[in-house]
Write a protein that holds these residues in place. Structure first.
Motif, PDB file in Angstrom:
ATOM      1  N   GLU A  33       0.830  -1.217   0.000  1.00 24.54           N
ATOM      2  CA  GLU A  33       0.000   0.000   0.000  1.00 24.54           C
ATOM      3  C   GLU A  33       0.861   1.262   0.000  1.00 24.54           C
ATOM      4  O   GLU A  33       0.593   2.214  -0.734  1.00 24.54           O
ATOM      5  CB  GLU A  33      -0.918  -0.027   1.222  1.00 24.54           C
ATOM      6  CG  GLU A  33      -1.971   1.058   1.206  1.00 24.54           C
ATOM      7  CD  GLU A  33      -2.943   0.940   2.374  1.00 24.54           C
ATOM      8  OE1 GLU A  33      -3.907   1.718   2.375  1.00 24.54           O
ATOM      9  OE2 GLU A  33      -2.743   0.097   3.262  1.00 24.54           O
ATOM     10  N   PHE A  34       1.930   1.268   0.793  1.00 27.85           N
ATOM     11  CA  PHE A  34       2.825   2.427   0.859  1.00 27.85           C
ATOM     12  C   PHE A  34       3.573   2.596  -0.462  1.00 27.85           C
ATOM     13  O   PHE A  34       3.685   3.711  -0.989  1.00 27.85           O
ATOM     14  CB  PHE A  34       3.799   2.271   2.031  1.00 27.85           C
ATOM     15  CG  PHE A  34       4.694   3.462   2.234  1.00 27.85           C
ATOM     16  CD1 PHE A  34       4.168   4.701   2.575  1.00 27.85           C
ATOM     17  CD2 PHE A  34       6.067   3.351   2.080  1.00 27.85           C
ATOM     18  CE1 PHE A  34       4.994   5.807   2.760  1.00 27.85           C
ATOM     19  CE2 PHE A  34       6.894   4.452   2.262  1.00 27.85           C
ATOM     20  CZ  PHE A  34       6.356   5.677   2.606  1.00 27.85           C
ATOM     21  N   LEU A  35       4.083   1.497  -1.017  1.00 25.60           N
ATOM     22  CA  LEU A  35       4.804   1.569  -2.295  1.00 25.60           C
ATOM     23  C   LEU A  35       3.891   2.049  -3.420  1.00 25.60           C
ATOM     24  O   LEU A  35       4.311   2.828  -4.281  1.00 25.60           O
ATOM     25  CB  LEU A  35       5.410   0.206  -2.639  1.00 25.60           C
ATOM     26  CG  LEU A  35       6.510  -0.283  -1.694  1.00 25.60           C
ATOM     27  CD1 LEU A  35       6.919  -1.704  -2.064  1.00 25.60           C
ATOM     28  CD2 LEU A  35       7.703   0.652  -1.707  1.00 25.60           C
ATOM     29  N   GLN A  36       2.646   1.618  -3.424  1.00 30.42           N
ATOM     30  CA  GLN A  36       1.693   2.069  -4.438  1.00 30.42           C
ATOM     31  C   GLN A  36       1.411   3.564  -4.284  1.00 30.42           C
ATOM     32  O   GLN A  36       1.304   4.291  -5.281  1.00 30.42           O
ATOM     33  CB  GLN A  36       0.403   1.259  -4.346  1.00 30.42           C
ATOM     34  CG  GLN A  36       0.587  -0.175  -4.803  1.00 30.42           C
ATOM     35  CD  GLN A  36      -0.568  -1.085  -4.399  1.00 30.42           C
ATOM     36  OE1 GLN A  36      -1.524  -0.657  -3.766  1.00 30.42           O
ATOM     37  NE2 GLN A  36      -0.453  -2.355  -4.756  1.00 30.42           N
ATOM     38  N   PHE A  37       1.298   4.025  -3.038  1.00 30.46           N
ATOM     39  CA  PHE A  37       1.100   5.459  -2.783  1.00 30.46           C
ATOM     40  C   PHE A  37       2.272   6.258  -3.354  1.00 30.46           C
ATOM     41  O   PHE A  37       2.078   7.249  -4.065  1.00 30.46           O
ATOM     42  CB  PHE A  37       0.952   5.710  -1.281  1.00 30.46           C
ATOM     43  CG  PHE A  37       1.107   7.156  -0.908  1.00 30.46           C
ATOM     44  CD1 PHE A  37       0.094   8.070  -1.175  1.00 30.46           C
ATOM     45  CD2 PHE A  37       2.266   7.616  -0.308  1.00 30.46           C
ATOM     46  CE1 PHE A  37       0.240   9.411  -0.849  1.00 30.46           C
ATOM     47  CE2 PHE A  37       2.419   8.951   0.016  1.00 30.46           C
ATOM     48  CZ  PHE A  37       1.400   9.855  -0.257  1.00 30.46           C
TER      49      PHE A  37
END
Length: 85
Positions: A33-37
């Protein structure tokens, strides 16, 4: 050839100076989720960015990735992004 290969000195985005051109070296957290953000924000390894300003009262950092709009990150996110010059 004799010599030493110097390791690049990495700093967190939170600790890097305002106004300096920096390269995103790596992201210390691998949560999808953080990497996608970060990907949506244009903040990925190899990208150059500049810290526009730091807002201590809001505990945030405003950055300008190359070829992407300005992004405001919380300090919690900024400490997970490692940069070098």
């Amino acid at each position: 050839a004799k010599g030493k290969v110097s390791e690049p000195r990495l700093a967190t985005l939170a600790d890097a100076p305002v106004g300096k051109s920096l390269r995103v070296a790596r992201v210390a957290v691998q949560a999808a989720e953080f990497l996608q953000f970060l990907d949506r924000c244009g903040i990925t390894p190899g990208v150059m960015l500049t810290i526009d300003r730091k807002e201590p009262a809001a505990d945030s950092i405003v950055v300008k990735p190359a070829n992407s709009p300005v992004v405001t990150l919380g300090r919690g996110a900024a400490v997970k992004i490692l940069v070098d010059e």
